[in-house]
Write a protein that holds these residues in place. Structure first.
Motif, PDB file in Angstrom:
ATOM      1  N   ARG A 178      49.957  32.433  32.708  1.00 60.27           N
ATOM      2  CA  ARG A 178      49.169  33.658  32.841  1.00 60.27           C
ATOM      3  C   ARG A 178      47.684  33.363  33.072  1.00 60.27           C
ATOM      4  O   ARG A 178      47.073  33.891  34.001  1.00 60.27           O
ATOM      5  CB  ARG A 178      49.338  34.520  31.582  1.00 60.27           C
ATOM      6  CG  ARG A 178      48.528  35.809  31.611  1.00 60.27           C
ATOM      7  CD  ARG A 178      48.549  36.503  30.253  1.00 60.27           C
ATOM      8  NE  ARG A 178      47.797  37.743  30.283  1.00 60.27           N
ATOM      9  CZ  ARG A 178      46.467  37.824  30.190  1.00 60.27           C
ATOM     10  NH1 ARG A 178      45.744  36.708  30.091  1.00 60.27           N
ATOM     11  NH2 ARG A 178      45.863  39.005  30.226  1.00 60.27           N
ATOM     12  N   ASP A 179      47.103  32.512  32.233  1.00 60.64           N
ATOM     13  CA  ASP A 179      45.665  32.266  32.334  1.00 60.64           C
ATOM     14  C   ASP A 179      45.297  31.568  33.632  1.00 60.64           C
ATOM     15  O   ASP A 179      44.288  31.902  34.275  1.00 60.64           O
ATOM     16  CB  ASP A 179      45.193  31.426  31.143  1.00 60.64           C
ATOM     17  CG  ASP A 179      45.264  32.201  29.834  1.00 60.64           C
ATOM     18  OD1 ASP A 179      45.304  33.450  29.888  1.00 60.64           O
ATOM     19  OD2 ASP A 179      45.291  31.566  28.761  1.00 60.64           O
ATOM     20  N   LYS A 180      46.104  30.610  34.051  1.00 54.45           N
ATOM     21  CA  LYS A 180      45.797  29.876  35.281  1.00 54.45           C
ATOM     22  C   LYS A 180      45.976  30.763  36.513  1.00 54.45           C
ATOM     23  O   LYS A 180      45.215  30.635  37.485  1.00 54.45           O
ATOM     24  CB  LYS A 180      46.663  28.623  35.375  1.00 54.45           C
ATOM     25  CG  LYS A 180      46.255  27.544  34.381  1.00 54.45           C
ATOM     26  CD  LYS A 180      47.049  26.268  34.574  1.00 54.45           C
ATOM     27  CE  LYS A 180      46.566  25.183  33.612  1.00 54.45           C
ATOM     28  NZ  LYS A 180      47.330  23.915  33.776  1.00 54.45           N
ATOM     29  N   LEU A 181      46.954  31.662  36.475  1.00 53.42           N
ATOM     30  CA  LEU A 181      47.139  32.568  37.607  1.00 53.42           C
ATOM     31  C   LEU A 181      45.968  33.563  37.679  1.00 53.42           C
ATOM     32  O   LEU A 181      45.477  33.872  38.776  1.00 53.42           O
ATOM     33  CB  LEU A 181      48.469  33.309  37.484  1.00 53.42           C
ATOM     34  CG  LEU A 181      48.803  34.273  38.628  1.00 53.42           C
ATOM     35  CD1 LEU A 181      48.745  33.580  39.984  1.00 53.42           C
ATOM     36  CD2 LEU A 181      50.173  34.915  38.418  1.00 53.42           C
ATOM     37  N   TRP A 182      45.535  34.056  36.526  1.00 57.49           N
ATOM     38  CA  TRP A 182      44.352  34.935  36.490  1.00 57.49           C
ATOM     39  C   TRP A 182      43.158  34.217  37.132  1.00 57.49           C
ATOM     40  O   TRP A 182      42.489  34.768  38.005  1.00 57.49           O
ATOM     41  CB  TRP A 182      44.037  35.312  35.045  1.00 57.49           C
ATOM     42  CG  TRP A 182      42.770  36.094  34.853  1.00 57.49           C
ATOM     43  CD1 TRP A 182      41.488  35.621  34.996  1.00 57.49           C
ATOM     44  CD2 TRP A 182      42.635  37.484  34.509  1.00 57.49           C
ATOM     45  NE1 TRP A 182      40.569  36.607  34.746  1.00 57.49           N
ATOM     46  CE2 TRP A 182      41.246  37.762  34.449  1.00 57.49           C
ATOM     47  CE3 TRP A 182      43.535  38.491  34.231  1.00 57.49           C
ATOM     48  CZ2 TRP A 182      40.746  39.020  34.128  1.00 57.49           C
ATOM     49  CZ3 TRP A 182      43.045  39.759  33.897  1.00 57.49           C
ATOM     50  CH2 TRP A 182      41.684  40.021  33.855  1.00 57.49           C
ATOM     51  N   ASP A 183      42.914  32.992  36.692  1.00 62.32           N
ATOM     52  CA  ASP A 183      41.764  32.242  37.220  1.00 62.32           C
ATOM     53  C   ASP A 183      41.897  31.997  38.719  1.00 62.32           C
ATOM     54  O   ASP A 183      40.915  32.104  39.467  1.00 62.32           O
ATOM     55  CB  ASP A 183      41.631  30.907  36.488  1.00 62.32           C
ATOM     56  CG  ASP A 183      41.205  31.067  35.034  1.00 62.32           C
ATOM     57  OD1 ASP A 183      40.705  32.157  34.679  1.00 62.32           O
ATOM     58  OD2 ASP A 183      41.390  30.109  34.252  1.00 62.32           O
ATOM     59  N   ALA A 184      43.111  31.660  39.163  1.00 53.45           N
ATOM     60  CA  ALA A 184      43.331  31.386  40.588  1.00 53.45           C
ATOM     61  C   ALA A 184      43.091  32.632  41.431  1.00 53.45           C
ATOM     62  O   ALA A 184      42.489  32.559  42.511  1.00 53.45           O
ATOM     63  CB  ALA A 184      44.753  30.858  40.803  1.00 53.45           C
ATOM     64  N   GLU A 196      36.797  35.800  44.753  1.00 52.73           N
ATOM     65  CA  GLU A 196      35.385  35.430  44.806  1.00 52.73           C
ATOM     66  C   GLU A 196      35.069  34.636  46.073  1.00 52.73           C
ATOM     67  O   GLU A 196      34.107  34.941  46.795  1.00 52.73           O
ATOM     68  CB  GLU A 196      35.010  34.601  43.576  1.00 52.73           C
ATOM     69  CG  GLU A 196      33.566  34.118  43.594  1.00 52.73           C
ATOM     70  CD  GLU A 196      33.263  33.175  42.435  1.00 52.73           C
ATOM     71  OE1 GLU A 196      32.117  32.660  42.390  1.00 52.73           O
ATOM     72  OE2 GLU A 196      34.163  32.928  41.596  1.00 52.73           O
ATOM     73  N   ASN A 197      35.883  33.631  46.350  1.00 56.23           N
ATOM     74  CA  ASN A 197      35.605  32.752  47.485  1.00 56.23           C
ATOM     75  C   ASN A 197      35.695  33.481  48.819  1.00 56.23           C
ATOM     76  O   ASN A 197      34.845  33.307  49.695  1.00 56.23           O
ATOM     77  CB  ASN A 197      36.568  31.565  47.482  1.00 56.23           C
ATOM     78  CG  ASN A 197      36.283  30.580  46.363  1.00 56.23           C
ATOM     79  OD1 ASN A 197      35.213  30.603  45.753  1.00 56.23           O
ATOM     80  ND2 ASN A 197      37.238  29.713  46.083  1.00 56.23           N
ATOM     81  N   LEU A 198      36.735  34.303  48.975  1.00 54.28           N
ATOM     82  CA  LEU A 198      36.939  34.960  50.268  1.00 54.28           C
ATOM     83  C   LEU A 198      35.906  36.059  50.511  1.00 54.28           C
ATOM     84  O   LEU A 198      35.387  36.200  51.625  1.00 54.28           O
ATOM     85  CB  LEU A 198      38.361  35.532  50.352  1.00 54.28           C
ATOM     86  CG  LEU A 198      38.806  36.024  51.729  1.00 54.28           C
ATOM     87  CD1 LEU A 198      38.598  34.963  52.802  1.00 54.28           C
ATOM     88  CD2 LEU A 198      40.273  36.466  51.700  1.00 54.28           C
ATOM     89  N   SER A 199      35.592  36.831  49.473  1.00 54.05           N
ATOM     90  CA  SER A 199      34.585  37.882  49.649  1.00 54.05           C
ATOM     91  C   SER A 199      33.209  37.281  49.882  1.00 54.05           C
ATOM     92  O   SER A 199      32.418  37.778  50.696  1.00 54.05           O
ATOM     93  CB  SER A 199      34.576  38.836  48.447  1.00 54.05           C
ATOM     94  OG  SER A 199      34.338  38.144  47.235  1.00 54.05           O
ATOM     95  N   LYS A 200      32.900  36.176  49.202  1.00 54.96           N
ATOM     96  CA  LYS A 200      31.612  35.509  49.393  1.00 54.96           C
ATOM     97  C   LYS A 200      31.550  34.829  50.762  1.00 54.96           C
ATOM     98  O   LYS A 200      30.498  34.844  51.416  1.00 54.96           O
ATOM     99  CB  LYS A 200      31.405  34.473  48.286  1.00 54.96           C
ATOM    100  CG  LYS A 200      30.042  33.808  48.308  1.00 54.96           C
ATOM    101  CD  LYS A 200      29.905  32.796  47.162  1.00 54.96           C
ATOM    102  CE  LYS A 200      29.939  33.476  45.811  1.00 54.96           C
ATOM    103  NZ  LYS A 200      29.713  32.489  44.711  1.00 54.96           N
ATOM    104  N   ARG A 201      32.653  34.267  51.211  1.00 50.82           N
ATOM    105  CA  ARG A 201      32.716  33.561  52.494  1.00 50.82           C
ATOM    106  C   ARG A 201      32.331  34.474  53.655  1.00 50.82           C
ATOM    107  O   ARG A 201      31.706  34.044  54.627  1.00 50.82           O
ATOM    108  CB  ARG A 201      34.130  33.012  52.685  1.00 50.82           C
ATOM    109  CG  ARG A 201      34.407  32.258  53.985  1.00 50.82           C
ATOM    110  CD  ARG A 201      35.866  31.820  53.983  1.00 50.82           C
ATOM    111  NE  ARG A 201      36.293  31.168  55.203  1.00 50.82           N
ATOM    112  CZ  ARG A 201      36.287  29.850  55.411  1.00 50.82           C
ATOM    113  NH1 ARG A 201      35.834  29.037  54.478  1.00 50.82           N
ATOM    114  NH2 ARG A 201      36.732  29.331  56.552  1.00 50.82           N
ATOM    115  N   HIS A 202      32.717  35.748  53.537  1.00 42.95           N
ATOM    116  CA  HIS A 202      32.487  36.674  54.650  1.00 42.95           C
ATOM    117  C   HIS A 202      31.518  37.804  54.286  1.00 42.95           C
ATOM    118  O   HIS A 202      31.515  38.845  54.922  1.00 42.95           O
ATOM    119  CB  HIS A 202      33.815  37.249  55.129  1.00 42.95           C
ATOM    120  CG  HIS A 202      34.770  36.198  55.611  1.00 42.95           C
ATOM    121  ND1 HIS A 202      34.420  35.271  56.561  1.00 42.95           N
ATOM    122  CD2 HIS A 202      36.057  35.921  55.257  1.00 42.95           C
ATOM    123  CE1 HIS A 202      35.449  34.462  56.782  1.00 42.95           C
ATOM    124  NE2 HIS A 202      36.433  34.828  56.014  1.00 42.95           N
TER     125      HIS A 202
END
Length: 395
Positions: free
Chosen positions: A136-142, A148-154
């Motif tokens: 659960r925790d690792k999927l939340w983080d992923a 974050e990465n995709l919205s920031k990338r574009h």
């Protein structure tokens, strides 16, 4: 979709009667966009294993791929574009990240606004395969790192994101990591890409036989409001594989949404399945007229245009040879003829004239036969008149 333009014409502080007014519309009162394939717009990527089925499907028509780009990305008929593949979590991680930046640059160079589809679709089939084995925790983080990465990338390139897509139809991921993940993805986008429009995208509540999905959608929107998420719009899919819901029933649901939610509505992926091209065209026309009549509808995007790219060819707007079907001809007529105001008028004895064109941007020309005045005007408020004073004695 109409406004009022009040023109007063004078010269040397005296009214000019019988002045000729010409109004030519330069933009549509309702933005029309298209849902297109990122893979087909970058055919080199089709060699990837993940796209082998699409490559086989398109193989008989591969020579037309440059024309597909002209029809979608480089077509001035469409004011915005959204890519239905390449940006979902699974797609982007496996192949989309290899082409996305160039694709967005090409779209912007073609004058297209871009609506991102979609950051979080809560089913494992839209997530990388490794996600199935995460706790659960690792999927939340992923998930949060992906958003974050995709919205920031574009950031700055994609005007608005469908941050959450198909949350009524799919629930695997948020059932596992917790419903708190839903408002959190919106907060991540707000932080990573300030100023980006936050949208929630629904798959087909507007076209379902039952009213239950629409009720669930309204409850979700009300809950997000309580959670402090300020949405900029609601995206409603209208990809009708079966004609179970007539326009009249859709109108009732739109009434309900308007009363409960009050958000701008964007119709997405519009298409109708029918073997008879005449029936398909008639239904497309009926739905478009309904959406055009609704003030809360802010835009419409057509579904995948090309028959060769679809598993169900009856839903296409263009045949395999990229020739327009009757449905597309109907759309074109509405947008370029029926919903356009090219008007002429004359001032009365007081030097005044009132015109009621569709909303949009116009070239306005006023002349008394000797002197001519020209200006671009934007009519964007249906509730109040735009007043323009023309002084023909001034150059």
């Amino acid at each position: 979709r109409k406004g009022r333009l009040q023109v007063t014409v004078q010269a040397n502080e005296k009214p000019v009667p019988n002045a000729a007014i010409t109004l030519r519309q330069k933009s549509t009162p309702l933005p029309i966009g298209v849902e297109a394939s990122a893979a087909l717009l970058n055919p080199d990527i089709l060699s990837r294993r993940e796209l082998s089925d699409l490559q086989k499907q398109i193989a008989p028509c591969k020579d037309l791929l440059p024309d597909y780009k002209k029809l979608t990305l480089n077509n001035s008929f469409f004011s915005f574009i959204s890519f239905y593949d390449g940006f979902h979590w699974r797609d982007h991680e496996t192949w989309g990240k290899q082409i996305d930046e160039k694709l967005l640059d090409d779209a912007r160079s073609a004058g297209k606004e871009i609506r991102g589809h979609a950051l979080f679709a809560p089913a494992f089939m839209f997530a990388p395969p490794k996600c199935r084995s995460l706790n659960r925790d690792k999927l939340w983080d992923a998930l949060m790192k992906h958003v974050e990465n995709l919205s920031k990338r574009h950031a700055g390139k994609i005007k608005s994101w469908e941050v959450l897509h198909a949350a009524i139809e799919y629930n695997e991921i948020y059932n596992f990591i917790g419903v708190a993940s839903i408002p959190e993805v919106f907060r991540v986008v707000q932080k990573s890409a300030p100023g980006t429009g936050l949208l929630i995208s629904d798959l087909n509540s507007l076209g379902e036989i039952s009213d239950i999905p629409m009720t669930d959608l309204i409850e979700l929107l009300e809950w997000l409001k309580i959670e402090g998420i300020a949405l900029n719009g609601l995206v409603l899919g209208v990809n009708l594989k079966r004609l179970d819901v007539a326009p009249q029933s859709m109108e009732k649901r739109l009434d309900r949404l308007a009363g409960k939610v009050g958000l701008p509505i964007h119709i997405r992926n519009l298409a109708v399945n029918d073997e008879n091209p005449e029936v398909q065209a008639d239904m497309i026309r009926d739905y478009l007229l309904l959406f055009f009549s609704r003030r809360e509808v802010a835009s419409i995007s057509l579904g995948e245009l090309w028959e060769a790219a679809l598993l169900n060819p009856n839903m296409a707007f263009y045949d395999k040879k990229l020739q327009p079907k009757k449905a597309m001809q109907t759309v074109q007529k509405l947008v370029t003829e029926d919903w356009i105001s090219n008007l002429e008028s004359k001032t009365d004895e007081t030097g005044q004239a009132e015109i009621t064109p569709f909303l949009g941007q116009f070239d306005l020309e006023v002349t008394d036969g000797k002197n001519t005045w020209k200006q671009q005007v934007l009519l964007d408020n249906p509730d109040s008149a735009l007043r323009i004073l023309v002084d023909l004695s001034k150059k």
